[in-house]
Design an enzyme around this catalytic site. Sequence first.
Site, PDB file in Angstrom:
ATOM      1  N   ALA A  10       0.815  -1.214   0.000  1.00 47.78           N
ATOM      2  CA  ALA A  10       0.000   0.000   0.000  1.00 47.78           C
ATOM      3  C   ALA A  10       0.851   1.268   0.000  1.00 47.78           C
ATOM      4  O   ALA A  10       0.330   2.361  -0.153  1.00 47.78           O
ATOM      5  CB  ALA A  10      -0.934   0.012   1.214  1.00 47.78           C
ATOM      6  N   CYS A  11       2.160   1.127   0.131  1.00 49.03           N
ATOM      7  CA  CYS A  11       3.082   2.263   0.236  1.00 49.03           C
ATOM      8  C   CYS A  11       3.795   2.491  -1.098  1.00 49.03           C
ATOM      9  O   CYS A  11       4.464   1.594  -1.620  1.00 49.03           O
ATOM     10  CB  CYS A  11       4.102   1.976   1.343  1.00 49.03           C
ATOM     11  SG  CYS A  11       5.464   3.155   1.422  1.00 49.03           S
TER      12      CYS A  11
END
Length: 141
Positions: A10-11
């Site tokens: 998600a980063c």
Amino acid sequence: MTVTIYHNPACGTSRNTLEIIRHAGIEPTVIEYLKTPPSKEDLAKMIADSGLSVRQAIREKGTPYEELGLADPALSEDELLDAMIATPILINRPLVVTEMGARLCRPSEVVLDILPADAFTSAFVKEDGEAVLDAEGKRIV
């Protein structure tokens, strides 16, 4: 070359770091540390090998850092490590380990310091359009 990345998909920084590694022709071992956190000993070693203190490797933004009272300067590195293992979102990411060293890859191009320079022969551009390597695979930033 053996490469391990402690990754959060998600980063964006973590995704860019993973893609730089793959751009070098290396398929790393990918550990989604939120699902499979490292042991306390492994985390302590990675942080030390990165040349950081535990406090420098703890993530504050978007975590329960404040709520858990982790800003308290009286807390020991051991106590901070315990918090990071109990609440893995506190582990700053991505951490990458290669035979050339370990780094907290923020920004993502820090990973270039621990990958063989001759592995890159073409340009690389991050998700946001920022160029990292030129057409010959030489570091821009």
